[in-house]
Design a protein around this motif. Sequence first.
Motif, PDB file in Angstrom:
ATOM      1  N   GLU A 267     249.089  38.888  59.680  1.00 33.38           N
ATOM      2  CA  GLU A 267     248.355  37.635  59.877  1.00 33.38           C
ATOM      3  C   GLU A 267     248.775  36.966  61.179  1.00 33.38           C
ATOM      4  N   ALA A 268     250.055  37.064  61.514  1.00 35.77           N
ATOM      5  CA  ALA A 268     250.508  36.532  62.797  1.00 35.77           C
ATOM      6  C   ALA A 268     249.818  37.263  63.947  1.00 35.77           C
ATOM      7  N   GLY A 269     249.644  38.583  63.809  1.00 38.25           N
ATOM      8  CA  GLY A 269     248.940  39.341  64.834  1.00 38.25           C
ATOM      9  C   GLY A 269     247.486  38.931  64.970  1.00 38.25           C
ATOM     10  N   VAL A 270     246.832  38.710  63.840  1.00 43.14           N
ATOM     11  CA  VAL A 270     245.440  38.242  63.871  1.00 43.14           C
ATOM     12  C   VAL A 270     245.353  36.885  64.576  1.00 43.14           C
ATOM     13  N   THR A 271     246.360  36.051  64.364  1.00 46.51           N
ATOM     14  CA  THR A 271     246.386  34.738  65.025  1.00 46.51           C
ATOM     15  C   THR A 271     246.408  34.894  66.542  1.00 46.51           C
ATOM     16  N   ILE A 272     247.166  35.831  67.045  1.00 45.11           N
ATOM     17  CA  ILE A 272     247.193  36.060  68.490  1.00 45.11           C
ATOM     18  C   ILE A 272     245.805  36.425  68.989  1.00 45.11           C
ATOM     19  N   ARG A 273     245.123  37.323  68.288  1.00 47.77           N
ATOM     20  CA  ARG A 273     243.786  37.727  68.742  1.00 47.77           C
ATOM     21  C   ARG A 273     242.805  36.563  68.699  1.00 47.77           C
ATOM     22  N   HIS A 274     242.993  35.636  67.760  1.00 47.22           N
ATOM     23  CA  HIS A 274     242.077  34.501  67.653  1.00 47.22           C
ATOM     24  C   HIS A 274     242.330  33.443  68.728  1.00 47.22           C
ATOM     25  N   VAL A 275     243.569  33.289  69.159  1.00 50.39           N
ATOM     26  CA  VAL A 275     243.907  32.196  70.068  1.00 50.39           C
ATOM     27  C   VAL A 275     243.974  32.655  71.516  1.00 50.39           C
ATOM     28  N   SER A 276     244.470  33.861  71.752  1.00 44.73           N
ATOM     29  CA  SER A 276     244.641  34.337  73.130  1.00 44.73           C
ATOM     30  C   SER A 276     243.296  34.442  73.845  1.00 44.73           C
ATOM     31  N   GLY A 277     243.326  34.180  75.135  1.00 46.81           N
ATOM     32  CA  GLY A 277     242.132  34.366  75.961  1.00 46.81           C
ATOM     33  C   GLY A 277     242.195  35.614  76.805  1.00 46.81           C
ATOM     34  N   SER A 278     243.234  36.427  76.617  1.00 51.94           N
ATOM     35  CA  SER A 278     243.436  37.598  77.453  1.00 51.94           C
ATOM     36  C   SER A 278     242.843  38.843  76.815  1.00 51.94           C
ATOM     37  N   PRO A 279     242.027  39.603  77.546  1.00 53.46           N
ATOM     38  CA  PRO A 279     241.503  40.854  76.976  1.00 53.46           C
ATOM     39  C   PRO A 279     242.597  41.858  76.666  1.00 53.46           C
ATOM     40  N   VAL A 280     243.755  41.717  77.303  1.00 47.62           N
ATOM     41  CA  VAL A 280     244.893  42.581  76.984  1.00 47.62           C
ATOM     42  C   VAL A 280     245.241  42.465  75.507  1.00 47.62           C
ATOM     43  N   ALA A 281     245.208  41.261  74.981  1.00 46.41           N
ATOM     44  CA  ALA A 281     245.526  41.028  73.570  1.00 46.41           C
ATOM     45  C   ALA A 281     244.285  41.100  72.691  1.00 46.41           C
ATOM     46  N   THR A 282     243.207  40.421  73.093  1.00 44.99           N
ATOM     47  CA  THR A 282     242.043  40.308  72.220  1.00 44.99           C
ATOM     48  C   THR A 282     241.251  41.597  72.117  1.00 44.99           C
TER      49      THR A 282
END
Length: 754
Positions: free
Chosen positions: A55-70
Amino acid sequence: MSWVAGAERYYADFEPVVETLAGHGLSLHRADPSTKVDFITDEVLSHRLWHVCDEAGVTIRHVSGSPVATEANDFMTVIASETGDVVFMTPNLLYQAAAFEPMIKWTLINRAQSPGIDDGDMFLCNDPWVGAVHQNDVAVFAPVFHDGKLFCWVGASIHEVDVGGPAPGSFSITARDVFEEVPPLPPVKIVKNFEIQSDIEDLYTRRSRQPLLLSLDLRAQIAANNVARSRILEAIEKYGADTVKAVMGRVMDRAEAQLRARLRELPDGVWRHVDFQETAFAGDRGIYAGRLELTKAGDHLHFDFTGSAAQVGLINSATSGTRAGVLAGILPLLVGDIPWALGGLQRCIAITNPRGTMLNAEYPAAVSMGSITGTWLAHNCAHAAISKMMLCHPEHGRRALSGGGGSWPAMQLFGWDKTGYAFVTQFQEANLAGFGARSFADGVNTAGAYCIPSARIPNVEATEFTWPLLVLCRGEAIDTGGAGKWRGGAGGKFSFVLHKTNRNFTHVSAAFHVAVPNGGALSGGLPGASVVYSMQRDSDVLARLAQGQIPQEIASLSGTLDILPPKSQTEQGRDDVYAITFFGGGGYGDPLDREPESVLHDVAEGFVSRAEAARLYGVVIEGGAVDRAATQARRTIIRADRLGGKVPVARRDTPAAVPEGGIGLNDYTMLASRRLTCRCCGQDHGPADENYKLALVMRTMPIADLSPTMADPADFIDEPVEFRSFICPGCGTQVETEVALAREAPLWDVQLVH
């Protein structure tokens, strides 16, 4: 411990320090050994905590604006014990998970007194001598307190597209030491009492060409940690702190026990691998060897990198990066079905890594490319050695994988969009690399990198929407998968032009395995093709687009082809086409053992050209079908040519079974009664205590002849390098292969204790 000394001493120094932390006002919640947990609670709670990490990982994908992460999942979230042992991790960039333990232990030792470790704090770190793999991999980690005691840690890391330094994207390809790169940050308190410290954030983001993106990713990491913290506290509230801690301990203990049991099933022995990096900095023409000797004894593994090249240029990693590479090599292969609790797994592992080498670079070495150079090299070596070890067991050998994705071919891009906004990005199309072949099936085409199990490539429409470019081609590239009984996965190709911008782009390209391929093919397979960076200069692409054509190959365009070196910075203008061909996976088994109909299918699907089908596989195709008689005759000629014109003896239809008490090294060689023999014809390959390759016929081939897409190594390096195949002198079977320096003797890669 001074921060310059780095993480290499943290194991030796840590345990005595734990007892003194209370003197600094820090009390650790230690597991109560008397706590009893029933089976159902254990299962439910361990899976709940695993879900918290996800769930913490999903949070990064939801908040980050970087295509590296999302888009590409180049990030990591973890839950660690109160002393930093990683218990849970997400299946994203595996290197980053291994970095948290040394960083947390370093923080406990060096930050407990000043500025202190308190509830509501978070620390930021990108220092490779503390634990980060390189400066772009920024970690934010937070203590979780319960009843005034430090219960555990949570952490989130992301590869940032730019954290400063002389070059866009922060890969300083001319650097000779860290002072020519972005300065690393040892752990600093970025959050205090649940509030971001604006002065530290300014210090961090001021250096970046993308400060807003860096700030947004920082908030994604903080949000991920907050989610994990709150969910852990909810679990403690429901089950009790002692129960939660006992389950965390049990997860690590189970992982250790399961790995030890698996190791006891494998034969004892020594497995060696040598892999290479070229071009230590822009303009350099050297080649540098990473050398691994893996010893397995009982239920323990020892990885020894003694003999690796001295630290040089920017292709180094600190010792934490090498440890990360080794662990990333173990996880998908050896423990894919065992919980990835690093705190337990690493109890079965020792690493010898001499200081001052490119795999244990001493401060102030250049390390900005560490994750895709030294760390990746250590991973390649570990992957190859572990796969060969697994092949020595009939069941575990089915999980072995030939090498693939020899390094991460970085493509950093700096430019301006039509509004005049300057941007920096890193393309994630490097995930188009092919996976290596398995012992029973072909490799997966354009599958990505082993160290990022959840790797993805961005949607083309998202790429074109975000950046001022137009993608011309993205797909599989012909003749890139390594030949073998089972073909390596095809690598991809990617090309684009500038679009809706009036200014040139700046490219920073950085990789290794450009001059030489990944040498990790197995059981007589060929390595996959290397990466090729190129630019078609002053082409007619705009005129072709205006006519409604979309060129798929730069060879069809006018202009001048510019093959870029492994480390380069160059400009792309409006009439230029940037193109890259990615790594293919290594093959498995003698290519002459591949079913002719499978080769025909590869030709029909565009994975193998008709010319390479005949040259490497000995398959003759006429009128869209296999010419069986011509194929059999050609394969006989190839086997005889391998033996210098000698007629090979008859081969068995299937390899001989390994007798009771014997060990099969691979599909073609077995050890029985202290002798090595060919499983295809019974030819003796020498005693067990000698290098079996010396009893075989060695044939050499220029590297450039491995694939039509391969460059000549002499274009980039001065040291002669060659591809070697080792042939059974009886039946002409290609038993093993290697990529080697021409001046060195054949590598004794498998040495069993029998």
